[in-house]
Structures are given as structure tokens and as C-alpha cells.
Enzyme design. Structure first.
Site, PDB file in Angstrom:
ATOM      1  N   LYS A  37       0.861  -1.191   0.000  1.00  0.00           N
ATOM      2  CA  LYS A  37       0.000   0.000   0.000  1.00  0.00           C
ATOM      3  C   LYS A  37       0.896   1.239   0.000  1.00  0.00           C
ATOM      4  O   LYS A  37       1.792   1.371   0.834  1.00  0.00           O
ATOM      5  CB  LYS A  37      -0.904   0.026   1.231  1.00  0.00           C
ATOM      6  CG  LYS A  37      -1.821   1.247   1.254  1.00  0.00           C
ATOM      7  CD  LYS A  37      -2.776   1.219   2.437  1.00  0.00           C
ATOM      8  CE  LYS A  37      -2.230   1.875   3.675  1.00  0.00           C
ATOM      9  NZ  LYS A  37      -2.216   3.347   3.652  1.00  0.00           N
ATOM     10  N   ASP A  64      -3.493   4.449  -1.882  1.00  0.00           N
ATOM     11  CA  ASP A  64      -4.418   4.941  -0.842  1.00  0.00           C
ATOM     12  C   ASP A  64      -4.595   6.460  -1.001  1.00  0.00           C
ATOM     13  O   ASP A  64      -4.143   7.235  -0.175  1.00  0.00           O
ATOM     14  CB  ASP A  64      -3.824   4.585   0.533  1.00  0.00           C
ATOM     15  CG  ASP A  64      -4.827   4.745   1.662  1.00  0.00           C
ATOM     16  OD1 ASP A  64      -6.011   5.011   1.391  1.00  0.00           O
ATOM     17  OD2 ASP A  64      -4.409   4.607   2.827  1.00  0.00           O
ATOM     18  N   LYS A  66      -7.509   8.106  -1.029  1.00  0.00           N
ATOM     19  CA  LYS A  66      -8.667   8.638  -0.281  1.00  0.00           C
ATOM     20  C   LYS A  66      -9.286   9.828  -1.013  1.00  0.00           C
ATOM     21  O   LYS A  66      -9.413  10.932  -0.475  1.00  0.00           O
ATOM     22  CB  LYS A  66      -8.277   9.030   1.137  1.00  0.00           C
ATOM     23  CG  LYS A  66      -7.855   7.852   2.015  1.00  0.00           C
ATOM     24  CD  LYS A  66      -7.735   8.269   3.468  1.00  0.00           C
ATOM     25  CE  LYS A  66      -7.422   7.089   4.375  1.00  0.00           C
ATOM     26  NZ  LYS A  66      -6.030   6.596   4.230  1.00  0.00           N
ATOM     27  N   ASP A  69     -13.983  14.619  -3.732  1.00  0.00           N
ATOM     28  CA  ASP A  69     -14.116  15.882  -4.479  1.00  0.00           C
ATOM     29  C   ASP A  69     -15.455  15.835  -5.205  1.00  0.00           C
ATOM     30  O   ASP A  69     -16.240  14.900  -5.009  1.00  0.00           O
ATOM     31  CB  ASP A  69     -12.940  16.016  -5.469  1.00  0.00           C
ATOM     32  CG  ASP A  69     -12.604  17.477  -5.769  1.00  0.00           C
ATOM     33  OD1 ASP A  69     -13.542  18.293  -5.938  1.00  0.00           O
ATOM     34  OD2 ASP A  69     -11.408  17.802  -5.837  1.00  0.00           O
ATOM     35  N   THR A  73     -14.688  15.385 -10.937  1.00  0.00           N
ATOM     36  CA  THR A  73     -13.249  15.297 -10.650  1.00  0.00           C
ATOM     37  C   THR A  73     -12.879  13.904 -10.154  1.00  0.00           C
ATOM     38  O   THR A  73     -11.864  13.333 -10.562  1.00  0.00           O
ATOM     39  CB  THR A  73     -12.860  16.373  -9.613  1.00  0.00           C
ATOM     40  OG1 THR A  73     -13.219  17.648 -10.148  1.00  0.00           O
ATOM     41  CG2 THR A  73     -11.378  16.353  -9.313  1.00  0.00           C
ATOM     42  N   THR A 119     -10.610   5.932  11.532  1.00  0.00           N
ATOM     43  CA  THR A 119     -10.551   5.426  12.915  1.00  0.00           C
ATOM     44  C   THR A 119     -10.032   6.485  13.882  1.00  0.00           C
ATOM     45  O   THR A 119     -10.113   6.316  15.093  1.00  0.00           O
ATOM     46  CB  THR A 119      -9.667   4.164  12.988  1.00  0.00           C
ATOM     47  OG1 THR A 119      -8.504   4.386  12.190  1.00  0.00           O
ATOM     48  CG2 THR A 119     -10.390   2.950  12.478  1.00  0.00           C
ATOM     49  N   ARG A 210       3.696  -0.555  10.482  1.00  0.00           N
ATOM     50  CA  ARG A 210       4.830  -0.533  11.414  1.00  0.00           C
ATOM     51  C   ARG A 210       5.222  -1.878  12.020  1.00  0.00           C
ATOM     52  O   ARG A 210       6.427  -2.105  12.223  1.00  0.00           O
ATOM     53  CB  ARG A 210       4.570   0.525  12.492  1.00  0.00           C
ATOM     54  CG  ARG A 210       4.683   1.933  11.916  1.00  0.00           C
ATOM     55  CD  ARG A 210       4.014   2.961  12.774  1.00  0.00           C
ATOM     56  NE  ARG A 210       2.559   2.792  12.764  1.00  0.00           N
ATOM     57  CZ  ARG A 210       1.728   3.575  13.422  1.00  0.00           C
ATOM     58  NH1 ARG A 210       2.187   4.572  14.145  1.00  0.00           N
ATOM     59  NH2 ARG A 210       0.434   3.362  13.347  1.00  0.00           N
TER      60      ARG A 210
END
Ligand code: C5P
Length: 232
Positions: A37, A64, A66, A69, A73, A119, A210
Site C-alpha cells: 500500500k 491509498d 482517499k 471531491d 473530478t 478510525t 509498522r
């Protein structure tokens, strides 16, 4: 028993400050990771081109972006991204945005995911925006709207995966970040689950950053997660 090397359902989040560092990480992970990702940190500084290079090497790529708009667009942006031959793209789960993304994708193989509720937003933050729904009911409302818009899945917390899986078709994607193997630091993730419990709850894919990229041995961390996933 043959050693499990990788699991394509695990998208490793390349949240690193530069393409050079991301490429070094990909090299370390080698065949232990099949899916990556690439998010907002790298997209403006060569992340798209990195994704294309990884795709050419046979990796699965999740951009990603996100998107959020006006319809025209979003439709045109989705068409541009569909031309990159990536596998997954995120848009915010607003009905007009999701419908426009589905239109822009056309017949391309790109799968569109709606980000249900970030989240990081708690009840107070949702209230401040003007939403009176609880986070849980907003998630379920948006899952219905994602189905109606004709997109392919949603991004949601692993703790919501079971409720979502209960109301969507089998092939609808439920992609969950907030995944932590036993003993890994939670960091800023609050609503977490282990890789196997997220899958058991109905997640189709996991996003893990991570716990792999900051591990002393990222390759071994990825392989341990793949081994845990193989049982589910
Ligand atoms: O490092 P970690 O495993 O927490 O990374 C999770 C990834 O998933 C990050 O790229 C983060 O931006 C993303 N994400 C998230 N929660 C969401 C949506 C996306 O953690 N609700």
C-alpha cells in the site's frame, strides 16, 4: 510442512519518508511480501511511479489516495488511476464520490474501496463535524451506500468486520488496518486485532505497516504474519 513465505492478502503500508527508503524496504522484504500500500506520504514524491515499478515486478499495488471531491473530478481522477493498472484505490465513502469512482473505473480491473469512517474520529469529533450517528451506525450506513454505488469493498476497523461481513456478498472486500500481531506495539492504533482474528471476523485483506516496517527483522516479521494468516 512447507514454510509459508508470504500471503498476498497482507498489504504492507510503505509509510516511509522517501522512495529510496521504501525501495530499500521492498528489497529487504523481497519474496516475503507480495502486496504493498502506497499512501499520501509517498504519492506526491514519486509513490505512483514506485507503485508502477513494483507492479511490473509482479507485486499487487494499493494506492491509498482517499479521493474526495466533486463527482466529475473523482470520476476523471479514478480514470487516470485505473490506467496505472493498480489493484486497489480508496475514496471516501460518500455516496456521490463512490458512484463517480465506479463510473470512472469503467471496465478496468482496479477495485475501489470506500473509507467508511476514519478510525481517528471519535464520537466527539463526529459530533463536531455535524454527524449525529454513532461511528458504528455511520459505518453500516456507508457499507450499504457502497453496495448501492457498485464499488468493490470498504476499509474498516477489524472490530467492525464481522458486522459488515454479515450484510455483504462473499466477494465484497473488507480491508482492515489496525492489525497487530500478539506482542507488537499498538502505536496510535486504538481498535486493534491480531491478523488471524481480523480474518476470522470477515476481513478479506489486511493492511499492516509498522509491525513489519519497524521490526528489527522486517522479513521475518512479514513471514510470521503470513504463517499466522495461512491457518485462516
Ligand atoms: O503502521 P500501521 O500498521 O498502523 O499502518 C496502518 C496503515 O493503514 C497506515 O498507512 C494508515 O494510514 C492506514 N489506515 C489506518 N486506519 C484507517 C485507514 C487507513 O490505519 N482507518
Amino acid at each position: 510442512m512447507a514454510k509459508i513465505k508470504s500471503d498476498a492478502r497482507c498489504y504492507v503500508a510503505l509509510d516511509l519518508p522517501s522512495v529510496a527508503e521504501a525501495e530499500a524496504m521492498v528489497e529487504r522484504l523481497d519474496d516475503a511480501v507480495e502486496s504493498y500500500k502506497i499512501g499520501l506520504q509517498l504519492l506526491p514524491i514519486g509513490g505512483v511511479e514506485l507503485g508502477q515499478r513494483l507492479k511490473a515486478k509482479g507485486k499487487n499495488i494499493f494506492y491509498d489516495f482517499k479521493l474526495h471531491d466533486i463527482g466529475a473530478t473523482v470520476e476523471k481522477a479514478t480514470r487516470s488511476i485505473a490506467g496505472l493498472r493498480a489493484d486497489l484505490l480508496t475514496v471516501h465513502a460518500r455516496p456521490d464520490v463512490m458512484r463517480s469512482a465506479a463510473k470512472g473505473r469503467g471496465n478496468a480491473s482496479l477495485k475501489i474501496l470506500g473509507v467508511t469512517v476514519l478510525t481517528s474520529l471519535d464520537q466527539a469529533a463526529l459530533g463536531a463535524i455535524g454527524y449525529s450517528d454513532t461511528a458504528e451506525s455511520l459505518v453500516m450506513r456507508r457499507v450499504q451506500q457502497a453496495l448501492e454505488a457498485g464499488i468493490d469493498g470498504v476499509v474498516a476497523s477489524p472490530l467492525e468486520a464481522a458486522a459488515i461481513r454479515a450484510v455483504v456478498p462473499k466477494d465484497f472486500l473488507v480491508v482492515t488496518p489496525g492489525v497487530r500481531p500478539k506482542g507488537a506495539a499498538a502505536g496510535d492504533q486504538k481498535r486493534i486485532a491480531t491478523p488471524s482474528s481480523a480474518l476470522r471476523s470477515g476481513a478479506s485483506h489486511l493492511v499492516i505497516g509498522r509491525p513489519i516496517t519497524q521490526a528489527d527483522d522486517p522479513r521475518q516479521a512479514a513471514q510470521e504474519i503470513a504463517a499466522e494468516m495461512s491457518g485462516v
